[in-house]
Motif scaffolding. Structure first.
Motif, mmCIF file in Angstrom:
data_model
loop_
_atom_site.group_PDB
_atom_site.id
_atom_site.type_symbol
_atom_site.label_atom_id
_atom_site.label_comp_id
_atom_site.label_asym_id
_atom_site.label_seq_id
_atom_site.Cartn_x
_atom_site.Cartn_y
_atom_site.Cartn_z
ATOM 1 N N ALA A 83 0.816 -1.220 0.000
ATOM 2 C CA ALA A 83 0.000 0.000 0.000
ATOM 3 C C ALA A 83 0.847 1.266 0.000
ATOM 4 O O ALA A 83 0.302 2.369 -0.010
ATOM 5 C CB ALA A 83 -0.948 -0.005 1.202
ATOM 6 N N LEU A 101 -4.468 -9.279 -2.147
ATOM 7 C CA LEU A 101 -5.623 -8.527 -1.672
ATOM 8 C C LEU A 101 -6.379 -9.291 -0.591
ATOM 9 O O LEU A 101 -7.031 -8.700 0.266
ATOM 10 C CB LEU A 101 -6.565 -8.192 -2.831
ATOM 11 C CG LEU A 101 -5.991 -7.274 -3.900
ATOM 12 C CD1 LEU A 101 -6.997 -7.077 -5.022
ATOM 13 C CD2 LEU A 101 -5.554 -5.953 -3.310
ATOM 14 N N ASP A 106 -6.343 -3.490 4.250
ATOM 15 C CA ASP A 106 -6.999 -2.467 3.422
ATOM 16 C C ASP A 106 -6.688 -2.735 1.947
ATOM 17 O O ASP A 106 -5.789 -2.106 1.372
ATOM 18 C CB ASP A 106 -6.523 -1.078 3.837
ATOM 19 C CG ASP A 106 -7.285 0.042 3.147
ATOM 20 O OD1 ASP A 106 -8.208 -0.250 2.342
ATOM 21 O OD2 ASP A 106 -6.964 1.218 3.405
ATOM 22 N N PRO A 107 -7.407 -3.675 1.323
ATOM 23 C CA PRO A 107 -7.107 -4.007 -0.074
ATOM 24 C C PRO A 107 -7.316 -2.843 -1.030
ATOM 25 O O PRO A 107 -6.645 -2.752 -2.057
ATOM 26 C CB PRO A 107 -8.061 -5.165 -0.388
ATOM 27 C CG PRO A 107 -9.102 -5.132 0.663
ATOM 28 C CD PRO A 107 -8.508 -4.471 1.855
ATOM 29 N N TYR A 108 -8.205 -1.902 -0.687
ATOM 30 C CA TYR A 108 -8.435 -0.749 -1.553
ATOM 31 C C TYR A 108 -7.206 0.153 -1.615
ATOM 32 O O TYR A 108 -6.928 0.765 -2.651
ATOM 33 C CB TYR A 108 -9.669 0.030 -1.101
ATOM 34 C CG TYR A 108 -10.919 -0.795 -1.196
ATOM 35 C CD1 TYR A 108 -11.460 -1.129 -2.435
ATOM 36 C CD2 TYR A 108 -11.541 -1.278 -0.057
ATOM 37 C CE1 TYR A 108 -12.590 -1.900 -2.522
ATOM 38 C CE2 TYR A 108 -12.680 -2.055 -0.138
ATOM 39 C CZ TYR A 108 -13.203 -2.366 -1.377
ATOM 40 O OH TYR A 108 -14.322 -3.151 -1.469
ATOM 41 N N ALA A 109 -6.453 0.230 -0.527
ATOM 42 C CA ALA A 109 -5.219 1.026 -0.527
ATOM 43 C C ALA A 109 -4.198 0.412 -1.480
ATOM 44 O O ALA A 109 -3.485 1.130 -2.186
ATOM 45 C CB ALA A 109 -4.644 1.122 0.884
ATOM 46 N N LEU A 111 -4.931 -1.403 -4.160
ATOM 47 C CA LEU A 111 -5.416 -1.123 -5.518
ATOM 48 C C LEU A 111 -5.148 0.319 -5.926
ATOM 49 O O LEU A 111 -4.758 0.589 -7.067
ATOM 50 C CB LEU A 111 -6.907 -1.439 -5.619
ATOM 51 C CG LEU A 111 -7.273 -2.914 -5.585
ATOM 52 C CD1 LEU A 111 -8.787 -3.092 -5.489
ATOM 53 C CD2 LEU A 111 -6.721 -3.627 -6.805
ATOM 54 N N ARG A 112 -5.341 1.257 -5.012
ATOM 55 C CA ARG A 112 -5.041 2.665 -5.317
ATOM 56 C C ARG A 112 -3.559 2.847 -5.622
ATOM 57 O O ARG A 112 -3.182 3.578 -6.546
ATOM 58 C CB ARG A 112 -5.454 3.570 -4.153
ATOM 59 C CG ARG A 112 -6.940 3.831 -4.055
ATOM 60 C CD ARG A 112 -7.269 4.911 -3.041
ATOM 61 N NE ARG A 112 -6.863 4.572 -1.684
ATOM 62 C CZ ARG A 112 -7.604 3.889 -0.814
ATOM 63 N NH1 ARG A 112 -8.812 3.485 -1.166
ATOM 64 N NH2 ARG A 112 -7.163 3.638 0.400
ATOM 65 N N ASP A 115 -2.740 1.427 -9.020
ATOM 66 C CA ASP A 115 -3.212 2.359 -10.037
ATOM 67 C C ASP A 115 -2.273 3.558 -10.162
ATOM 68 O O ASP A 115 -2.004 4.037 -11.255
ATOM 69 C CB ASP A 115 -4.627 2.827 -9.689
ATOM 70 C CG ASP A 115 -5.184 3.792 -10.704
ATOM 71 O OD1 ASP A 115 -5.223 3.447 -11.905
ATOM 72 O OD2 ASP A 115 -5.590 4.905 -10.300
#
Length: 139
Positions: A83, A101, A106-109, A111-112, A115
């Motif tokens: 992350a 993930l 915090d898998p969204y962190a 992915l961000r 990206d």
């Protein structure tokens, strides 16, 4: 959601026949997915399987494994948290997330961050178990 305690035993099943079969099947599927991925750099976040068999089919010039210190059997090229990557924004052609993930708080962190480092036309490749499958429910 997996916790760090749940993943400590995952290395045991990965070393067994079932784990090797899963990693081999994923490497074959990934080879087809990587056929259209080319460029200078591919990042793999986290170790998975034995060695670096997931990266063998890559057509990128360089491969880099980013992992946590003491995070598995594979020695990472760079030690960092997924992350918070020490990589310039917009500089990577492809990012491979093999089952990372599932174990991240915090898998969204993650992915961000993936990206952020990808080029505009970069590829994000995610390997994971369906959380509603027998594999996912088991964990």
């Amino acid at each position: 959601m997996h916790t760090a305690e749940n993943t400590s035993g995952s290395g045991n099943w990965q070393a067994g026949a079932l784990g090797r079969a899963v990693a081999s099947a994923e490497a074959q599927l990934l080879a087809a997915a990587l056929d259209d991925v080319f460029g200078l750099e591919l990042l793999q976040l986290g170790g998975w399987g034995q060695g670096r068999e997931l990266l063998h089919a890559s057509r990128t010039r360089q491969h880099c494994l980013i992992g946590l210190e003491g995070g598995g059997r594979q020695l990472p090229d760079i030690i960092a948290h997924p992350a918070s990557l020490p990589v310039a924004s917009g500089s990577i052609d492809a990012v491979l997330l093999p089952h990372c993930l599932e174990i991240e708080p915090d898998p969204y962190a993650v992915l961000r961050e993936a990206d952020r480092v990808l080029l505009g036309e970069g590829h994000l490749i995610v390997l994971g178990f369906n959380p509603w499958s027998l594999w996912g429910l088991r964990s």
